[in-house]
Motif scaffolding. Structure first.
Motif, mmCIF file in Angstrom:
data_model
loop_
_atom_site.group_PDB
_atom_site.id
_atom_site.type_symbol
_atom_site.label_atom_id
_atom_site.label_comp_id
_atom_site.label_asym_id
_atom_site.label_seq_id
_atom_site.Cartn_x
_atom_site.Cartn_y
_atom_site.Cartn_z
ATOM 1 N N PHE A 106 17.944 31.132 -5.929
ATOM 2 C CA PHE A 106 18.888 30.726 -4.886
ATOM 3 C C PHE A 106 19.579 29.408 -5.223
ATOM 4 O O PHE A 106 20.768 29.234 -4.944
ATOM 5 C CB PHE A 106 18.159 30.620 -3.540
ATOM 6 C CG PHE A 106 17.879 31.948 -2.908
ATOM 7 C CD1 PHE A 106 18.912 32.798 -2.531
ATOM 8 C CD2 PHE A 106 16.581 32.378 -2.707
ATOM 9 C CE1 PHE A 106 18.658 34.031 -1.950
ATOM 10 C CE2 PHE A 106 16.310 33.611 -2.136
ATOM 11 C CZ PHE A 106 17.348 34.446 -1.755
ATOM 12 N N VAL A 107 18.844 28.474 -5.820
ATOM 13 C CA VAL A 107 19.472 27.204 -6.211
ATOM 14 C C VAL A 107 20.540 27.442 -7.267
ATOM 15 O O VAL A 107 21.653 26.901 -7.190
ATOM 16 C CB VAL A 107 18.410 26.214 -6.715
ATOM 17 C CG1 VAL A 107 19.070 24.991 -7.356
ATOM 18 C CG2 VAL A 107 17.509 25.769 -5.570
ATOM 19 N N ALA A 108 20.205 28.279 -8.271
ATOM 20 C CA ALA A 108 21.195 28.576 -9.310
ATOM 21 C C ALA A 108 22.400 29.299 -8.721
ATOM 22 O O ALA A 108 23.553 29.022 -9.091
ATOM 23 C CB ALA A 108 20.548 29.419 -10.415
ATOM 24 N N GLY A 109 22.163 30.237 -7.774
ATOM 25 C CA GLY A 109 23.279 30.928 -7.139
ATOM 26 C C GLY A 109 24.165 29.995 -6.345
ATOM 27 O O GLY A 109 25.402 30.098 -6.391
ATOM 28 N N ALA A 110 23.527 29.062 -5.616
ATOM 29 C CA ALA A 110 24.318 28.102 -4.835
ATOM 30 C C ALA A 110 25.160 27.214 -5.741
ATOM 31 O O ALA A 110 26.338 26.950 -5.457
ATOM 32 C CB ALA A 110 23.390 27.260 -3.966
ATOM 33 N N LEU B 256 28.116 29.217 -7.033
ATOM 34 C CA LEU B 256 29.167 29.379 -6.021
ATOM 35 C C LEU B 256 29.959 28.092 -5.833
ATOM 36 O O LEU B 256 31.190 28.116 -5.709
ATOM 37 C CB LEU B 256 28.543 29.808 -4.689
ATOM 38 C CG LEU B 256 28.050 31.258 -4.611
ATOM 39 C CD1 LEU B 256 27.359 31.503 -3.297
ATOM 40 C CD2 LEU B 256 29.217 32.233 -4.790
ATOM 41 N N LEU B 257 29.251 26.939 -5.819
ATOM 42 C CA LEU B 257 29.956 25.663 -5.692
ATOM 43 C C LEU B 257 30.905 25.449 -6.852
ATOM 44 O O LEU B 257 32.042 24.975 -6.684
ATOM 45 C CB LEU B 257 28.945 24.521 -5.597
ATOM 46 C CG LEU B 257 28.135 24.434 -4.295
ATOM 47 C CD1 LEU B 257 27.083 23.336 -4.397
ATOM 48 C CD2 LEU B 257 29.062 24.152 -3.111
ATOM 49 N N TRP B 258 30.431 25.776 -8.053
ATOM 50 C CA TRP B 258 31.291 25.616 -9.231
ATOM 51 C C TRP B 258 32.508 26.526 -9.130
ATOM 52 O O TRP B 258 33.627 26.127 -9.454
ATOM 53 C CB TRP B 258 30.481 25.930 -10.486
ATOM 54 C CG TRP B 258 31.312 25.903 -11.742
ATOM 55 C CD1 TRP B 258 31.693 24.825 -12.466
ATOM 56 C CD2 TRP B 258 31.880 27.045 -12.386
ATOM 57 N NE1 TRP B 258 32.464 25.204 -13.528
ATOM 58 C CE2 TRP B 258 32.602 26.575 -13.514
ATOM 59 C CE3 TRP B 258 31.849 28.413 -12.138
ATOM 60 C CZ2 TRP B 258 33.263 27.419 -14.377
ATOM 61 C CZ3 TRP B 258 32.518 29.265 -12.997
ATOM 62 C CH2 TRP B 258 33.213 28.766 -14.103
ATOM 63 N N TYR B 259 32.293 27.769 -8.680
ATOM 64 C CA TYR B 259 33.397 28.716 -8.582
ATOM 65 C C TYR B 259 34.438 28.231 -7.576
ATOM 66 O O TYR B 259 35.643 28.244 -7.865
ATOM 67 C CB TYR B 259 32.865 30.088 -8.164
ATOM 68 C CG TYR B 259 33.966 31.102 -7.926
ATOM 69 C CD1 TYR B 259 34.598 31.743 -8.984
ATOM 70 C CD2 TYR B 259 34.367 31.406 -6.631
ATOM 71 C CE1 TYR B 259 35.608 32.668 -8.759
ATOM 72 C CE2 TYR B 259 35.375 32.327 -6.392
ATOM 73 C CZ TYR B 259 36.004 32.953 -7.467
ATOM 74 O OH TYR B 259 37.005 33.861 -7.247
ATOM 75 N N PHE B 260 34.005 27.775 -6.399
ATOM 76 C CA PHE B 260 34.957 27.299 -5.393
ATOM 77 C C PHE B 260 35.665 26.021 -5.855
ATOM 78 O O PHE B 260 36.834 25.803 -5.529
ATOM 79 C CB PHE B 260 34.236 27.052 -4.070
ATOM 80 C CG PHE B 260 33.934 28.325 -3.320
ATOM 81 C CD1 PHE B 260 34.946 29.175 -2.910
ATOM 82 C CD2 PHE B 260 32.632 28.675 -3.034
ATOM 83 C CE1 PHE B 260 34.667 30.352 -2.222
ATOM 84 C CE2 PHE B 260 32.336 29.844 -2.355
ATOM 85 C CZ PHE B 260 33.351 30.697 -1.945
ATOM 86 N N HIS B 261 34.938 25.185 -6.626
ATOM 87 C CA HIS B 261 35.577 23.975 -7.139
ATOM 88 C C HIS B 261 36.697 24.321 -8.112
ATOM 89 O O HIS B 261 37.806 23.769 -8.033
ATOM 90 C CB HIS B 261 34.523 23.108 -7.825
ATOM 91 C CG HIS B 261 35.085 21.883 -8.483
ATOM 92 N ND1 HIS B 261 35.582 20.807 -7.765
ATOM 93 C CD2 HIS B 261 35.242 21.565 -9.793
ATOM 94 C CE1 HIS B 261 36.021 19.888 -8.599
ATOM 95 N NE2 HIS B 261 35.828 20.325 -9.836
ATOM 96 N N VAL B 262 36.412 25.258 -9.024
ATOM 97 C CA VAL B 262 37.444 25.670 -9.987
ATOM 98 C C VAL B 262 38.604 26.348 -9.270
ATOM 99 O O VAL B 262 39.777 26.099 -9.565
ATOM 100 C CB VAL B 262 36.822 26.604 -11.042
ATOM 101 C CG1 VAL B 262 37.910 27.200 -11.941
ATOM 102 C CG2 VAL B 262 35.820 25.840 -11.881
ATOM 103 N N TYR B 263 38.295 27.213 -8.292
ATOM 104 C CA TYR B 263 39.345 27.904 -7.553
ATOM 105 C C TYR B 263 40.229 26.916 -6.791
ATOM 106 O O TYR B 263 41.454 27.055 -6.745
ATOM 107 C CB TYR B 263 38.717 28.907 -6.588
ATOM 108 C CG TYR B 263 39.729 29.653 -5.752
ATOM 109 C CD1 TYR B 263 40.468 30.690 -6.288
ATOM 110 C CD2 TYR B 263 39.956 29.285 -4.418
ATOM 111 C CE1 TYR B 263 41.417 31.375 -5.530
ATOM 112 C CE2 TYR B 263 40.889 29.949 -3.650
ATOM 113 C CZ TYR B 263 41.622 31.000 -4.217
ATOM 114 O OH TYR B 263 42.548 31.648 -3.462
#
Length: 531
Positions: free
Chosen positions: A337-341, A344-351
């Motif tokens: 779950f930590v790796a998934g979170a 997701l944070l990295w993905y939204f930051h790049v987006y």
């Protein structure tokens, strides 16, 4: 007075060491095996040869290995199921000073004490006899015959002028060491030296014997000194004896002599097997601390061993979800779950960054006069608009944009078109670096290439010696005598007239360009063609 006190302390320590030898059999657990709760405990008991076979008591206690020893369960009395004895003989080397430095009465007493020591040993112990009489001489080699050893001691005569104690002691220790190396069943040896402590003419020194004493301690060969001399030499021999693990005893001290005689006997190594039934509720794989205690009169000892529980097949084994597996599962889920979170944070930051970049690049498009049209035309919709264009007006990015890359590509030409329409034409252009000018360095850069790159890398035409500058930080591109400034996705940005450059801009004479910490002034030159 202080010297006598030190000698007294050393003698007290040596006496205590003698008591520990007399009252300290060694108990060792060899193995603990079996299917819990029915265990087999095998132990080794090292006994003095004079200990009686009766009066031995054994108790066993158990507790989980992770629990403190203070919470140990009750002790269970156990009886040996079987036992076997192995004799561990003692090598005793008797060294008798027979020179004239020994008084006649002392020499006779030394012979008597040496005979008592030989007669007190166990029947299977081995004895050798050396004499100190000018030079070390072996009179009787290792043998279990007590009569022969006593006869060899009685045959020694008091004569000779040179007392080579150190040489004789070295020969005795070497003889015991060689005997141990020849017979692996022999594990103990002792040297008993009867002397007045006077050394005359030895080739070896006290330092040599002290070095040899370290080997004696490693090989378990203590040197015991029966002393007949004066107090001034006593400290030297006390030190030598203690360093080998032995002690110095005065010939007049009957109690200490008796204790020393009792301690110099071979041992019996007894291997004992116990059947023990445990009472602790334990699961398979759990570790238990099994402690075995032994007592016989005033003698006692104990040892412990860690046993890993093995259950018989008929006992129900624990299911799949053991404590260890549950712990590993929880840790695995937490890491997942930590790796998934984080992903997701990295993905939204790049987006978000890409969305902001697209917003900046495709913001409100300008309206400009198009040749052939009756007025101004919106470059996005192709419709006329009377609203003047503000290049720094930030309109919100379209809420929904299905293909931002295609959108940017389609509008990049329009942005460049606007820059070219608003720019001024120059026959020549120059960038002038502002700031401190170093001697011999030209800070004027003619823009004669179609594309001039500014940056800190090897491919930059105008080098920026600045840690805040990218390798390719910005570029100036020439289109039909018009010069357009681009920001090449730099980290710190490019500023035109103190405003951050968000899209390509046409340069005009006198514009100030900031790239990193470097400042430049754009100079546009028009040639006068009037006749």
């Amino acid at each position: 007075m202080s010297g006598k006190l030190k000698i007294g302390i050393l003698l007290l320590l040596s006496c205590l060491a003698g008591e520990s030898i007399l009252a300290g059999p060694y108990l060792k657990i060899l193995r603990v095996d079996g299917l819990y709760p029915h265990l087999v405990i095998e132990a080794q008991l090292l006994l003095p040869s004079d200990i009686s076979d009766s009066g031995h008591s054994f108790t066993v206690s158990e507790l989980p290995a992770a629990v403190s020893g203070a919470l140990r369960s009750g002790e269970t009395v156990v009886n040996p199921a079987s036992s076997s004895d192995e004799i561990k003989p003692l090598l005793m080397v008797v060294v008798l000073d027979a020179t004239r430095s020994m008084r006649p009465s002392s020499f006779i007493k030394a012979q008597s004490l040496a005979s008592d020591f030989i007669n007190a040993r166990a029947p299977y112990d081995l004895t050798a006899v050396f004499k100190i009489n000018g030079r070390p001489e072996l009179l009787y080699d290792f043998n279990s015959d007590k009569t022969g050893a006593v006869a060899a001691v009685r045959s020694i005569q008091r004569k000779g002028q040179v007392t080579r104690i150190y040489d004789s002691l070295f020969a005795a220790i070497r003889s015991a060491r060689d005997a141990i190396s020849r017979d692996r069943e022999i594990t103990r040896a002792s040297v008993i030296m009867f002397t007045d402590g006077r050394d005359e003419g030895s080739h070896l020194t006290e330092t040599d014997c002290i070095d040899l004493s370290e080997q004696c301690r490693a090989l378990n060969i203590p040197v015991h000194t029966i002393y007949f001399g004066q107090a001034r030499n006593e400290r030297r021999w006390t030190r030598l004896s203690l360093r080998t693990g032995g002690r110095l005893v005065h010939a007049s001290d009957r109690t200490s002599l008796q204790n020393l005689r009792d301690s110099l006997r071979g041992d019996i190594s007894r291997t004992i097997r116990f059947d023990f039934t445990g009472s602790v509720k334990a699961a398979a794989g759990e570790k238990l601390n099994i402690a075995l205690q032994w007592k016989s009169g005033r003698l006692h000892d104990n040892d412990s061993s860690v046993y890993e529980v093995k259950l018989p097949p008929e006992v129900a084994q624990p299911g799949f979800f053991t404590k260890e597996r549950i712990l590993l599962l929880v840790i695995g889920l937490f890491v997942f779950f930590v790796a998934g979170a984080l992903l997701l944070l990295w993905y939204f930051h790049v987006y978000k960054k890409r969305t902001e970049a697209a917003k900046v690049a495709a913001g409100p498009l300008p309206s400009a006069d198009v040749p052939g049209s009756g007025g101004s035309m919106d470059l996005v919709a192709g419709e006329e608009s009377a609203v003047p264009y503000d290049p720094y007006d930030e309109e919100p990015f379209p809420a929904r944009l299905e293909e931002p890359r295609r959108y940017l590509k389609e509008n990049s030409y329009k942005l460049l078109q606007h820059a070219l329409r608003t720019g001024e034409s120059y026959d020549h252009a120059t960038l002038v670096r502002k700031g401190r000018v170093r001697e011999g360095i030209n800070n004027d850069y003619d823009l004669f290439f179609d594309t001039t790159v500014l940056g800190s890398g090897r491919y930059a035409h105008i080098h920026l010696n600045d840690p805040n500058a990218n390798a390719v930080h910005a570029k100036v591109k020439r289109y039909e005598k018009k010069y357009i400034l681009y920001d090449m996705m730099s980290h710190t940005g490019v500023f035109l007239n103190n405003r951050k450059l968000l899209r390509p801009r046409a340069l005009a004479d006198g514009d100030e360009i900031k790239a990193g910490h470097s400042l430049f002034i754009f100079r546009g030159i028009r040639e006068d063609k009037t006749p």
